[in-house]
Design an enzyme around this catalytic site. Structure first.
Site, PDB file in Angstrom:
ATOM      1  N   LYS A  54       0.836  -1.226   0.000  1.00  0.00           N
ATOM      2  CA  LYS A  54       0.000   0.000   0.000  1.00  0.00           C
ATOM      3  C   LYS A  54       0.856   1.254   0.000  1.00  0.00           C
ATOM      4  CE  LYS A  54      -4.100  -2.057   2.108  1.00  0.00           C
ATOM      5  NZ  LYS A  54      -3.540  -3.325   2.608  1.00  0.00           N
TER       6      LYS A  54
HETATM    7  O1  LIG Z   1      -5.129  -4.100  -0.039  1.00  0.00           O
HETATM    8  C1  LIG Z   1      -5.575  -4.992   0.713  1.00  0.00           C
HETATM    9  O2  LIG Z   1      -5.188  -6.121   0.606  1.00  0.00           O
HETATM   10  C2  LIG Z   1      -6.653  -4.629   1.637  1.00  0.00           C
HETATM   11  C3  LIG Z   1      -7.486  -3.614   1.240  1.00  0.00           C
HETATM   12  C4  LIG Z   1      -8.696  -3.409   1.930  1.00  0.00           C
HETATM   13  O3  LIG Z   1      -9.521  -2.599   1.534  1.00  0.00           O
HETATM   14  N1  LIG Z   1      -8.954  -4.170   3.022  1.00  0.00           N
HETATM   15  C5  LIG Z   1      -8.095  -5.135   3.471  1.00  0.00           C
HETATM   16  O4  LIG Z   1      -8.432  -5.806   4.445  1.00  0.00           O
HETATM   17  N2  LIG Z   1      -6.897  -5.324   2.825  1.00  0.00           N
HETATM   18  C6  LIG Z   1      -5.913  -6.294   3.348  1.00  0.00           C
HETATM   19  O5  LIG Z   1      -6.462  -7.589   3.225  1.00  0.00           O
HETATM   20  C7  LIG Z   1      -6.138  -8.385   4.372  1.00  0.00           C
HETATM   21  C8  LIG Z   1      -7.420  -8.795   5.037  1.00  0.00           C
HETATM   22  O6  LIG Z   1      -7.158  -9.749   6.014  1.00  0.00           O
HETATM   23  P1  LIG Z   1      -8.323 -10.664   6.629  1.00  0.00           P
HETATM   24  O7  LIG Z   1      -9.372  -9.742   7.146  1.00  0.00           O
HETATM   25  O8  LIG Z   1      -7.613 -11.420   7.689  1.00  0.00           O
HETATM   26  O9  LIG Z   1      -8.835 -11.561   5.511  1.00  0.00           O
HETATM   27  C9  LIG Z   1      -5.237  -7.521   5.238  1.00  0.00           C
HETATM   28  O10 LIG Z   1      -3.894  -7.821   4.890  1.00  0.00           O
HETATM   29  C10 LIG Z   1      -5.560  -6.112   4.821  1.00  0.00           C
HETATM   30  O11 LIG Z   1      -4.455  -5.245   4.956  1.00  0.00           O
END
Ligand SMILES: O=C(O)c1cc(=O)[nH]c(=O)n1[C@@H]1O[C@H](COP(=O)(O)O)[C@@H](O)[C@H]1O
EC number: 4.1.1.23
Length: 288
Positions: free
Chosen positions: A102
């Site tokens: 990011k």
């Molecule tokens: O860019 C991302 O991956 C991301 C964007 C977003 O809008 N929301 C989001 O949760 N993420 C990433 O996606 C992952 C979500 O993790 P879980 O909620 O454990 O599935 C994390 O690494 C967040 O940083």
């Protein structure tokens, strides 16, 4: 004479991986709490063991692995060494690696971030990287250009999965368009000339409900985090993405990782999730 062949574009490589392996990205997010659940210490050895287990379990079968850089950076240079090894080994085993960094900065600094993740000479060279467009879409140009030259991808945050995102992303500009729609519009322009799936993706949360107010037809991949721990399910995808669902790459981290450290359980969880995603996409396509 050695023929230099241009690398295949990321969009084409991603489409092939999703077709062959299923439309799923698994995030490698070594939370301290997950390390504890896996019986590992919250130290570099625990981080390395966790990461190696995930890569060995999944890199030969999921389309994309998405290491979250922060979880490695928190251990300093030794954490970054673990990340470097993971990126190389995951790619060797056939997964595309999307580095979740990011990053976003003024263009001249953005060039250094781009070199970190998208220059094949870098130890963190990945297939794609997440970027933040909030210094202005144009500030991302060095990453977009290097990605094009190296057959890599870039995913720009558009409509993030967290509730706080709306404050900025849905803000309306003088021309009446939201900030998110502006980002999506730029990405669509970037992908306009692509044959098949473009290489410039948007991050659009699976948690956001009906997004029909936004034009998601950017001819590029839509990374959809939020499934699992954040409450969304594969069955939500048709409602959220409508006709754009075929270009969605759902991303799950804790929802799969919580099944470890058993390799078979990790593989089963990822396979189940990919099957559910495919069923949701098929259902939506049957409706069209
Ligand atoms: O860019 C991302 O991956 C991301 C964007 C977003 O809008 N929301 C989001 O949760 N993420 C990433 O996606 C992952 C979500 O993790 P879980 O909620 O454990 O599935 C994390 O690494 C967040 O940083």
């Amino acid at each position: 004479m050695i023929q230099e062949t241009a690398p295949a574009p990321f969009g084409a490589r991603l489409r092939r991986a999703m077709d062959e392996r299923g439309p799923l990205c698994v995030g490698i997010d070594p939370h301290a709490s997950l390390l504890a659940d896996w019986g590992l210490n919250d130290d570099v050895a625990g981080l390395a063991r966790f990461t190696r287990t995930v890569v060995e379990a999944l890199a030969d079968r999921v389309a994309v692995l998405k290491p979250q850089s922060a979880f490695f950076e928190r251990f300093g240079s030794r954490g970054l060494a673990v990340l470097e090894t993971a990126v190389v080994e995951a790619r060797e085993r056939g997964a595309l690696v999307l580095m979740d960094a990011k990053r976003g900065d003024i263009g001249s600094t953005m060039a250094a971030y781009a070199a970190t993740y998208l220059d094949p000479a870098s130890p963190l060279f990945s297939d794609a990287v997440t970027v933040s467009p909030y210094l202005g879409y144009g500030s991302l140009r060095p990453a977009l250009d290097l990605a094009a030259a190296q057959g890599c991808g870039v995913f720009a945050l558009a409509l993030t999965s967290n509730p706080e995102g709306a404050e900025f992303q849905r803000a309306v500009r003088e021309d009446g368009r939201t900030v998110a729609a502006t980002v999506l519009g730029h990405l669509a322009a970037e992908n306009a000339a692509a044959e098949g799936l473009g290489s410039y993706g948007a991050v659009v949360g699976a948690t956001l409900g009906d997004l029909s107010a936004f034009d998601l037809a950017i001819n590029g991949p839509l990374l959809a985090p939020g499934i699992g721990a954040q409450g969304a399910t594969p069955a939500d995808l048709p409602t959220v993405f409508g006709d754009a669902v075929r270009n969605v790459l759902p991303s799950v981290s804790r929802g799969v990782l919580r099944h470890g450290p058993d390799t078979g359980a990790l593989r089963d969880a990822a396979a189940r999730c990919a099957d559910e995603v495919r069923a949701a996409i098929d259902q939506q396509e049957a409706r069209q």
